[in-house]
Design an enzyme around this catalytic site. Sequence first.
Site, PDB file in Angstrom:
ATOM      1  CB  SER A 156      -2.728  11.731  -7.068  1.00 62.34           C
ATOM      2  OG  SER A 156      -1.568  11.001  -7.347  1.00 62.34           O
ATOM      3  CG  ASP A 251       3.566  16.451  -6.382  1.00 59.46           C
ATOM      4  OD1 ASP A 251       4.158  15.364  -6.588  1.00 59.46           O
ATOM      5  OD2 ASP A 251       2.345  16.606  -6.568  1.00 59.46           O
ATOM      6  CG  HIS A 281       1.361  13.870  -4.485  1.00 61.64           C
ATOM      7  ND1 HIS A 281       1.041  14.312  -5.746  1.00 61.64           N
ATOM      8  CD2 HIS A 281       0.626  12.735  -4.299  1.00 61.64           C
ATOM      9  CE1 HIS A 281       0.179  13.493  -6.305  1.00 61.64           C
ATOM     10  NE2 HIS A 281      -0.097  12.531  -5.442  1.00 61.64           N
TER      11      HIS A 281
END
Length: 315
Positions: A156, A251, A281
Amino acid sequence: MPLHPEARAVIDATDALGGLVPAGEVSPARLRAAFAEVWRPSPNPEQVDSVVDRAIPGPAGAIPVRVYAPHGDGPFPTLVWYHGGGWVIGSLDENDATCRVLCNAVGMNVVSVDYRLAPEHRYPAAAEDAYAALNWVAAHGAEIGADGRIAVGGESAGGNLAAVVSLMARDHDGPPISLQLLAAPVMAPPSDRASYVDYGRGHFLDRESMEWFFQQYPRDPDDLNDPYLSPLAASHLRGLPAALVMTAEFDPLRDEGEEYAHRLLDAGVPVTLVRYEGQIHGFFALLVDQLSISAEAHARAAAALRAAFAQEAVR
């Protein structure tokens, strides 16, 4: 592919708590405390040879890092790892399980970096700390039994920082990097890409949360055009390290990660791109106790790291 039942369970549990970033006014400090309470380290961590918390010099003071060492006789290659959390939340603890697994699977040191967080420390603070940690490992790795071979990685916002330090190292004659490991990376601000349109609500990480993170990290709108914040804004990607880019089908960040991978390929950079169907995610590091796909993703990453290090002479 349909949403995996394990991913659905995560989404339902997160929704019951009001979302990953609750709607309405919430201070970053309160959000960090709530996040730390919910996302605890694995109760049965994999055992490595040693785990040491220490501090290294940074551009604005000491940077806390956690150093994982594998079993055996070193020196070893090193992965510099950056946690996720939108540059605002997160700590060394949430990625502890993944760092341990990769440490053992590859036979390498892992240096997990607790970079400064926004909005108390806005861009470029996180990027500068991330790059300082890379440089420290290159210059002082002997202190932790490192052999000079270095990879960078993160999930991320941590994937963003791994891509950013790769750009910085290329642009500023920095340390050679064997591989950039990018798991569900943030590559650009929220957009109208299909994955944002299709999965921007109700799929764990949502558009509202990403918009909030992008209000906390940049100093002003001009920062969004800086490739050291938004790697997709880079004018070219030639000369970057080889990459393993992993995305999740459900995601909102999927398409920007895959676009970055294709741009790397177009620039002549060796890239492996993997999309995990039915997943959300956080599949690589944050949700290892909830998503069984994490083990498969870890094995793929470990194989890529071993192969990358095998091509590099010990420096």
